[in-house]
Design a protein around this motif. Structure first.
Motif: not given
Lengths: 126, 355
Positions: A78, A97-99, A102, A114, A120-121
């Motif tokens: 993160q 943040i970690s995903h 994000q 980022r 990823p999303l």
């Protein structure tokens, strides 16, 4: 098998190889997207640092934004902005943040952090 | 015979060479760019074959957003060029005095705003300016205003007194002291204009992320739906749901974006123009619609309504899907999202399957 047949066979082999190569070159574009997560730090439009995640333990570094130095902290997988020189402190309050997909953004400092990486999303609505 | 077979191989190889070359030429390239605009970060990502076209499409899209941003800028310094080029500033300055001739895009935004003001019985109102100023969410020190000041600000709100003449291209706030705030519509509208600009350049795959307002064109680079996370309203790094999106916009209004706490109560920037206080029914509302401007209006409108009324209104208005987390931590969404949206557990929210 006469010589002609051999040529034909060689031709077919060549054809298959070329098709494979073509498919591979298309496929490899996708496979580059499947990589380890990275924290990317952008200041005023320039990528100044890429950190492959996770990083063992806690670490931090200072980036010079438009309005002064901000401290970025990484803890395992993160990332956050720990300190910022602005009055709003929106980026600091945003926390970790970690995903992949994000981001933390400091608008007055024009700093973007980022996370890019595996599956990823495409984006996050917020 | 042998020679003929050999000769047959030549066109075959040629054909293959062309096939490979065309596959290579069709390789889709990505071009991505970020700009700080409209008090937020705007990211545009496009895919296509010609890097030059991608680049000029994106810079034209930013130019379009920049133009809209200048028209609606509510807080430039008086006397500056920005102050004079802001139609919204000019309308506000002439409130109670005279109609102002404005850009067709400003008229379009105000017509849209007025339409949804009527359809929502005043839950959505762009004349909320005096109230926004009173709470001070635009500045550094937001605070709870005294009730009598809220009452007098409420008296200055009402889209009935926003008069629009689309033939003359004029807008007029009828009473002195009235003030427009296009915060609930301008970013979405500008995002939509930017996307339409990309389309004019022949772009067929794009994603615009305007500070969390998402508009996508076509499908993503893997030729599947774009995968859009919905932020957890109580955990900045958390995601509550994943939404597949194609040729549509997803815009979220949340109580976590600009807020302060006093006496254990959270006061956030989405004010109910009827009560004068922050809306209390929801933590977050995501609106999904074909147009980013509409989705922006919808996310604010449905955020202000109590959850069950929001669900009813979404069904009644049509053309919109909503996903929301209520103040008492329940997740609700419109029926057509069922089977498409993926709700992630672990956020501590209550979700009834089959709703």
């Amino acid at each position: 098998m006469n010589r002609g047949d051999k040529f034909l066979l060689a031709g077919i082999l060549l054809v298959s190889l070329l098709i494979l190569a073509a498919l591979y070159s298309r496929f490899s574009r996708y496979s580059t997207a499947i990589k380890a997560a990275q924290a990317v730090v952008v200041v005023q439009g320039k990528v100044i640092r890429r950190v492959t995640l996770p990083v063992p333990g806690k670490s931090s570094f200072v980036v010079r934004g438009r309005i002064g130095p901000s401290t970025v902290e990484i803890d395992g997988a993160q990332v956050r902005i720990r300190e910022a020189p602005c009055s709003g402190q929106v980026c600091v309050r945003q926390g970790w943040i970690s995903h992949p997909g994000q981001s933390v953004v400091c608008i007055p400092g024009e700093i973007i952090i980022r996370i890019e990486g595996a599956n990823p999303l495409d984006a996050v609505t917020r | 015979m042998k020679r003929r077979r050999l000769l047959l191989l030549i066109p075959l190889l040629l054909f293959l060479a062309i096939l490979v070359a065309s596959l290579y030429g069709r390789r889709s390239r990505e071009y991505a760019s970020d700009q700080f605009l409209m008090d937020t970060l705007i990211s545009i990502k496009v895919y296509g074959r010609d890097p030059k076209v991608l680049k000029s499409a994106v810079s034209a899209a930013y130019a379009e957003m920049h133009r809209i941003a200048e028209l609606v800028d509510g807080f430039p310094q008086p006397g500056t060029a920005a102050y004079n080029s802001s139609d919204v500033c000019r309308i506000n300055r002439q409130a109670g005095l005279q109609p102002v001739r404005v850009d067709p895009d400003v008229i379009a935004m105000l017509l849209l705003a007025k339409k949804y003001n009527e359809l929502s019985d005043g839950a959505f109102d762009v004349t909320v300016g005096p109230l926004m100023d009173l709470w001070g969410f635009g500045g550094d020190s937001p605070h709870i205003p005294p009730p009598e000041q809220i009452r007098s600000a409420l008296a200055l709100i009402g889209s009935r007194d926003l008069l629009l003449d689309s033939r003359q291209q004029t807008a007029f706030l009828r009473r002195r002291g009235m003030k427009l705030d296009l915060g609930a519509i301008a970013k979405g509208y500008a995002t939509e204009k930017a996307l339409q600009t990309l389309k004019k350049y022949g772009i067929r795959k794009a994603l615009i992320d305007a500070g969390g307002n998402i508009r996508v064109l076509g499908r993503n680079q893997h030729d599947t739906s774009w995968s859009i996370g919905i932020r957890d309203p109580r955990k900045p790094d958390g995601i509550v749901a994943i939404l597949p999106l194609e040729d549509a916009a997803a815009v979220t209004s949340g109580d976590y974006y600009r807020y302060f706490e006093a006496g254990g109560v959270r006061y956030h920037h989405i004010l109910d123009p009827r009560s004068g206080y922050p809306a209390t029914g929801n933590m977050t509302v995501t609106a999904i619609a074909a147009d980013a401007g509409l989705a922006d209006v919808f996310s604010t409108l449905f955020f202000v309504l109590p959850p069950h009324k929001a669900m009813e209104a979404a069904a009644r208005l049509g053309g919109v899907d909503i996903f929301l987390v209520t103040a008492n931590r329940r997740i609700l969404h419109t029926p057509s999202l069922k089977g498409r949206i993926e709700i992630l557990s672990g956020g501590g929210y209550h979700y009834e399957q089959g709703r």
